[in-house]
Design a protein around this motif. Structure first.
Motif, PDB file in Angstrom:
ATOM      1  N   LEU A  33       0.815  -1.207   0.000  1.00 50.27           N
ATOM      2  CA  LEU A  33       0.000   0.000   0.000  1.00 50.27           C
ATOM      3  C   LEU A  33       0.853   1.264   0.000  1.00 50.27           C
ATOM      4  O   LEU A  33       0.515   2.243  -0.677  1.00 50.27           O
ATOM      5  CB  LEU A  33      -0.959  -0.002   1.197  1.00 50.27           C
ATOM      6  N   VAL A  34       1.961   1.256   0.736  1.00 47.28           N
ATOM      7  CA  VAL A  34       2.860   2.414   0.715  1.00 47.28           C
ATOM      8  C   VAL A  34       3.349   2.653  -0.711  1.00 47.28           C
ATOM      9  O   VAL A  34       3.326   3.788  -1.207  1.00 47.28           O
ATOM     10  CB  VAL A  34       4.053   2.229   1.681  1.00 47.28           C
ATOM     11  N   SER A  35       3.747   1.601  -1.387  1.00 46.88           N
ATOM     12  CA  SER A  35       4.207   1.725  -2.775  1.00 46.88           C
ATOM     13  C   SER A  35       3.102   2.277  -3.666  1.00 46.88           C
ATOM     14  O   SER A  35       3.354   3.163  -4.504  1.00 46.88           O
ATOM     15  CB  SER A  35       4.669   0.376  -3.321  1.00 46.88           C
ATOM     16  N   GLN A  36       1.890   1.773  -3.509  1.00 52.62           N
ATOM     17  CA  GLN A  36       0.768   2.254  -4.323  1.00 52.62           C
ATOM     18  C   GLN A  36       0.514   3.737  -4.089  1.00 52.62           C
ATOM     19  O   GLN A  36       0.325   4.497  -5.045  1.00 52.62           O
ATOM     20  CB  GLN A  36      -0.502   1.467  -4.018  1.00 52.62           C
ATOM     21  N   TYR A  37       0.498   4.130  -2.829  1.00 50.17           N
ATOM     22  CA  TYR A  37       0.258   5.541  -2.530  1.00 50.17           C
ATOM     23  C   TYR A  37       1.379   6.427  -3.080  1.00 50.17           C
ATOM     24  O   TYR A  37       1.123   7.521  -3.586  1.00 50.17           O
ATOM     25  CB  TYR A  37       0.086   5.767  -1.020  1.00 50.17           C
ATOM     26  N   GLN A  38       2.611   5.963  -3.000  1.00 51.37           N
ATOM     27  CA  GLN A  38       3.714   6.747  -3.546  1.00 51.37           C
ATOM     28  C   GLN A  38       3.609   6.853  -5.067  1.00 51.37           C
ATOM     29  O   GLN A  38       3.895   7.905  -5.635  1.00 51.37           O
ATOM     30  CB  GLN A  38       5.060   6.142  -3.138  1.00 51.37           C
ATOM     31  N   GLU A  39       3.186   5.768  -5.720  1.00 47.80           N
ATOM     32  CA  GLU A  39       2.978   5.813  -7.169  1.00 47.80           C
ATOM     33  C   GLU A  39       1.874   6.805  -7.536  1.00 47.80           C
ATOM     34  O   GLU A  39       1.899   7.387  -8.614  1.00 47.80           O
ATOM     35  CB  GLU A  39       2.628   4.424  -7.701  1.00 47.80           C
ATOM     36  N   GLU A  40       0.917   6.987  -6.631  1.00 53.17           N
ATOM     37  CA  GLU A  40      -0.171   7.935  -6.859  1.00 53.17           C
ATOM     38  C   GLU A  40       0.255   9.376  -6.583  1.00 53.17           C
ATOM     39  O   GLU A  40      -0.516  10.299  -6.794  1.00 53.17           O
ATOM     40  CB  GLU A  40      -1.383   7.577  -5.991  1.00 53.17           C
ATOM     41  N   GLY A  41       1.484   9.565  -6.083  1.00 59.04           N
ATOM     42  CA  GLY A  41       2.006  10.909  -5.890  1.00 59.04           C
ATOM     43  C   GLY A  41       2.117  11.384  -4.456  1.00 59.04           C
ATOM     44  O   GLY A  41       2.544  12.517  -4.212  1.00 59.04           O
ATOM     45  N   TYR A  42       1.755  10.552  -3.494  1.00 59.99           N
ATOM     46  CA  TYR A  42       1.896  10.946  -2.100  1.00 59.99           C
ATOM     47  C   TYR A  42       3.357  10.851  -1.683  1.00 59.99           C
ATOM     48  O   TYR A  42       4.102   9.990  -2.165  1.00 59.99           O
ATOM     49  CB  TYR A  42       1.065  10.024  -1.188  1.00 59.99           C
ATOM     50  N   ASP A  43       3.777  11.766  -0.781  1.00 59.99           N
ATOM     51  CA  ASP A  43       5.137  11.648  -0.264  1.00 59.99           C
ATOM     52  C   ASP A  43       5.184  10.457   0.696  1.00 59.99           C
ATOM     53  O   ASP A  43       4.154   9.913   1.094  1.00 59.99           O
ATOM     54  CB  ASP A  43       5.607  12.942   0.401  1.00 59.99           C
ATOM     55  N   LYS A  44       6.406  10.062   1.083  1.00 66.55           N
ATOM     56  CA  LYS A  44       6.570   8.839   1.877  1.00 66.55           C
ATOM     57  C   LYS A  44       5.827   8.914   3.214  1.00 66.55           C
ATOM     58  O   LYS A  44       5.178   7.948   3.623  1.00 66.55           O
ATOM     59  CB  LYS A  44       8.047   8.555   2.112  1.00 66.55           C
ATOM     60  N   LYS A  45       5.890  10.047   3.887  1.00 63.79           N
ATOM     61  CA  LYS A  45       5.243  10.191   5.189  1.00 63.79           C
ATOM     62  C   LYS A  45       3.722  10.030   5.073  1.00 63.79           C
ATOM     63  O   LYS A  45       3.102   9.293   5.838  1.00 63.79           O
ATOM     64  CB  LYS A  45       5.578  11.552   5.787  1.00 63.79           C
ATOM     65  N   GLU A  46       3.131  10.705   4.098  1.00 66.56           N
ATOM     66  CA  GLU A  46       1.683  10.613   3.901  1.00 66.56           C
ATOM     67  C   GLU A  46       1.281   9.216   3.430  1.00 66.56           C
ATOM     68  O   GLU A  46       0.263   8.668   3.856  1.00 66.56           O
ATOM     69  CB  GLU A  46       1.216  11.676   2.901  1.00 66.56           C
ATOM     70  N   ALA A  47       2.100   8.621   2.550  1.00 67.60           N
ATOM     71  CA  ALA A  47       1.818   7.270   2.054  1.00 67.60           C
ATOM     72  C   ALA A  47       1.806   6.266   3.201  1.00 67.60           C
ATOM     73  O   ALA A  47       0.933   5.400   3.271  1.00 67.60           O
ATOM     74  CB  ALA A  47       2.851   6.868   1.001  1.00 67.60           C
TER      75      ALA A  47
END
Length: 77
Positions: A33-47
Motif C-alpha cells: 500500500l505504501v508503494s501504491q500511494y507513492q505511485e499515486e504521488g503521495y510523499d513517503k510520510k503521507e503514504a
C-alpha cells in the motif's frame, strides 16, 4: 461452561499460532500500500500514514471474520 472455556482456549491458541502469519500479512500489505500511494504521488510520510490506516481497517475486518467463524463453529456444537 465447557464450551465457553473451550472457545476461549481456541481463540487464545488461534491468536498465538496465527500471530506470525497475521504480522507477516500486515507487513506485506503495508509495504504494497505504501508503494501504491507513492505511485499515486503521495510523499513517503503521507503514504505510510494512509497505508497504516488502511491496513488497520483491513486486518480488523479479517480478524473479526475469523472470530465469527470460530464463534459459529462452537455455537453449532
Amino acid at each position: 461452561m465447557k464450551i465457553k472455556n473451550g472457545l476461549s482456549y481456541l481463540l487464545m491458541v488461534e491468536k498465538v499460532m496465527a500471530k506470525n502469519l497475521w504480522q507477516k500479512e500486515r507487513q506485506t500489505l503495508f509495504r504494497e500500500l505504501v508503494s501504491q500511494y507513492q505511485e499515486e504521488g503521495y510523499d513517503k510520510k503521507e503514504a505510510r500514514k494512509l497505508a497504516r490506516q488502511e491496513v488497520d481497517e483491513i486486518m480488523e475486518d479479517k480478524e473479526e471474520f475469523v472470530e465469527n467463524i470460530l464463534m459459529e463453529a462452537f455455537h453449532d456444537r
